[in-house]
Design a protein around this motif. Structure first.
Motif, short mmCIF file in Angstrom:
data_model
loop_
_atom_site.label_atom_id
_atom_site.label_comp_id
_atom_site.label_asym_id
_atom_site.label_seq_id
_atom_site.Cartn_x
_atom_site.Cartn_y
_atom_site.Cartn_z
N ASP A 27 0.85 -1.19 0.00
CA ASP A 27 0.00 0.00 0.00
C ASP A 27 0.89 1.24 0.00
O ASP A 27 1.38 1.68 1.04
N ALA A 28 1.08 1.79 -1.20
CA ALA A 28 1.98 2.94 -1.36
C ALA A 28 1.44 4.21 -0.72
O ALA A 28 2.15 5.19 -0.58
N LEU A 29 0.19 4.18 -0.32
CA LEU A 29 -0.42 5.36 0.30
C LEU A 29 -0.18 5.40 1.80
O LEU A 29 -0.44 6.41 2.45
N ASN A 30 0.28 4.31 2.37
CA ASN A 30 0.45 4.23 3.83
C ASN A 30 1.69 3.40 4.17
O ASN A 30 1.57 2.25 4.56
N VAL A 31 2.84 3.97 4.00
CA VAL A 31 4.08 3.26 4.31
C VAL A 31 4.55 3.72 5.70
O VAL A 31 4.92 4.88 5.87
N PRO A 32 4.53 2.82 6.69
CA PRO A 32 4.92 3.24 8.02
C PRO A 32 6.44 3.44 8.11
O PRO A 32 7.20 2.61 7.64
#
Lengths: 337, 268
Positions: free
Chosen positions: B72-77
């Motif tokens: 998920d490229a929108l939410n990289v921790p």
């Protein structure tokens, strides 16, 4: 206070959602070059060998791996039932080629026509072989039909990226016919259709009455870590409770992993349950302690999952997808204690 | 009350294992090294653009954790821990992603807080993610790690941008504190904000700009720490901060680039 000046177009959302879903399903790095020699006689041959597990019941057990350019997406179980007047197919596989080769494998077993092709749920390895089967035989739960119609092309594109040329010619084909839970006679076999959810928004199970064979779809994994891109853990655990109460089950065909029967009948169900409970507890405990996502990823797997295929990978994926919600819930509990 | 047992003030890196996120590996701080251990063709350019003429070295004491593969490229921790730079006051932690169309993701001035930060990042493609940490002597200490992703994170519209609900919730802020085993506190805050990058058609850049962590003397006292997020920070950002023993926060205040304000109190 002033809100931003421009209107925000609602048209963007479906595309975003679809891309997100595709991204969430992507299990590995972008595909490397195909290792199969183009034009070779064996090229893109899944070597499907239907295994007869009881009278008229055949399964094709995929590898317990991730999608890649070597396995061509054959990481999934499919099956078919041969009745007195026709054949019922349960899941069509990850690609058009797989579907075509499955159909050829069926024809080698029986001259009877395929009368029903079921998709247990809307994940691409279970429906992208649909093109190989007569359109009128394709059937699924209503929510599964909707999901395939909505996201099928993006899910298909994602498998092209992961499995490469094995996918050539593959297009998502949503089933035209809706199924309802309950008894269904098809091809001369008596089926019990069970509609649950938890792995996805709609998960279909098929119980073949005569043989006591339960095709459990991806609600049940065996020696392979469960995947969670569309999972609701509470619903999934509730579904497993329900499956445990089903009467007349003598063997279980999981969505991924070996068939179980006899004294090992309950093993896939228990494994899936243990993994999901452990995962849920890990997420809850971590959020209650205030851990950041990378701290959760760094925690070790429970020893009992050491022999489960893809455990580390699925743990990472599940934490990345599910932890933000769990974390948010814990954040909202401030002042409650 | 729960204590956060896995955490210590100077957390050691977890041993390598199948689930351990990728971690920076840089050269010894005693031998300042200017060769990029992540071997990125953009590093020299980035260093000139963002670190200027100040001395900069790769430093293994600056640890950057992020998953080696993020679907998920929108939410990289991303988690940065510069607490091993003991005895050196950290002035700023600057987060850069080499191959993002907007390179700078965030700047954090930890002030009285620990030089430790967690947040989620949007990535447009696989990229090094760096933390450049400026100490009081003016040196930059740089750590980083590669994150592989399927991409698209920066040029997609936010989910909020398509929702009729988002305006009512805009800048709604939740904050919670946890006690730490070292006597300090862990803080998390979440702010409802679309964090639009301006790179999706017809949607202008709209993002949080400054968030101050307030002490007991708020609103007159100086901020304990200040976060300056930029466009690549994920939608509805969650920030994880650590405070040492004896430093007590009372809440947060801030604003976005359109002047919308946010505020939240921290309940003890």
């Amino acid at each position: 206070m002033r809100a931003p000046s421009l209107p925000r177009p609602v048209l963007c959302r479906p595309r975003l959602a679809a891309l997100l879903l595709a991204a969430l399903l992507a299990p590995s790095l972008p595909a490397e070059a195909d290792t199969v020699v183009p034009g070779a006689a064996h090229a893109f041959d899944y070597r499907l060998q239907p295994r007869r597990i009881t009278d008229g019941v055949y399964v094709l057990i995929g590898r317990t791996e991730d999608f890649d350019t070597r396995n061509g997406g054959n990481i999934v179980n499919t099956g078919f039932l041969v009745g007195s007047s026709g054949v019922v197919v349960i899941d069509s596989g990850p690609s058009r080629r797989y579907g075509e080769q499955l159909r050829a494998a069926i024809a080698a077993v029986t001259p009877l026509p395929v009368v029903l092709t079921l998709n247990t749920h809307a994940h691409p390895d279970h429906f992208l072989g649909n093109q190989a089967f007569p359109a009128g035989t394709l059937a699924a739960l209503p929510a599964t039909r909707d999901a395939i119609a909505r996201e099928g092309e993006d899910l298909s594109a994602n498998l092209y990226r992961l499995a490469g040329d094995w996918m050539r010619g593959t297009e998502a084909r949503p089933p035209g016919r809706s199924l309802a839970p309950g008894r269904l006679h098809a091809g001369g076999r008596e089926l019990e259709l069970i509609a649950l959810d938890g792995h996805t928004g709609a998960d279909l199970l098929v119980l073949d009455r005569a043989s006591g064979t339960l095709f459990a779809g991806d609600l049940v994994f065996h020696d392979r870590a469960p995947t969670t891109p569309h999972a609701d853990l509470d619903h999934w655990l509730a579904a497993l409770e329900r499956i445990a109460t089903l009467d007349g089950v003598r063997q279980v065909v999981p969505g991924h992993g070996e068939v179980a029967s006899g004294t090992g009948l309950q093993t896939p169900l228990r494994q899936t349950q243990a993994w999901l409970r452990w995962l849920q507890q890990r997420l809850d405990t971590s959020a209650a302690q205030g851990l950041e996502t990378n701290e959760v990823l760094a925690l070790p797997l429970a020893a009992e999952f050491a022999t489960i295929a893809e455990a580390a990978t699925e743990y990472r994926r599940s934490v990345l997808r599910l932890y933000p919600q769990t974390e948010h819930k814990a954040l909202q509990q401030h002042g409650a204690r | 009350m729960l204590s956060i047992t896995p955490l210590t003030a100077h957390a050691t890196q977890p041993s390598s294992g199948p689930t351990t996120p990728a971690t920076s590996t840089a050269t010894s701080p005693e031998n300042p090294n200017t060769a990029d251990p992540l071997n990125s063709p953009r590093w020299d350019e980035l260093r000139r653009a963002w670190l200027g003429d100040a001395p900069a070295e790769f430093d293994s004491r600056v640890q950057v954790q992020a998953p080696a593969m993020a679907e998920d490229a929108l939410n990289v921790p991303v988690r940065v821990d510069a607490s091993r730079l003991r005895g050196q006051r950290v002035e700023e932690i600057l987060i850069l992603a080499d191959f993002n169309p907007i390179v700078r993701a965030l700047s954090y001035s930890p002030g009285s807080a620990e030089p430790v930060l967690g947040f989620r990042l949007k990535l447009q493609q696989s990229s090094p993610v760096r933390a450049a940490v400026r100490t009081a002597d003016g040196r930059w200490h740089v750590g980083g790690t590669w994150v592989a992703t399927t991409g698209g994170g920066c040029t997609l519209p936010s989910t909020g941008s398509a929702s009729p609900e988002w305006q009512r919730q805009l800048n709604h802020t939740e904050v919670r504190a946890w006690p730490r085993v070292d006597g300090g506190q862990r803080l998390k805050l979440r702010i409802v904000h679309p964090m639009d990058t301006g790179l999706a058609d017809g949607i202008p850049a709209f993002h949080l700009e400054e968030i101050s962590l307030l002490g007991k003397e708020a609103p007159t006292g100086a901020a304990l720490a200040v976060l300056r997020p930029y466009e690549p920070v994920a939608e509805n950002p969650v920030f994880t901060l650590d405070l040492p023993a004896g430093v007590v926060a009372s809440g947060v205040s801030g604003r976005d680039n359109n002047g919308n304000r946010l505020t939240a109190e921290l309940r003890p």
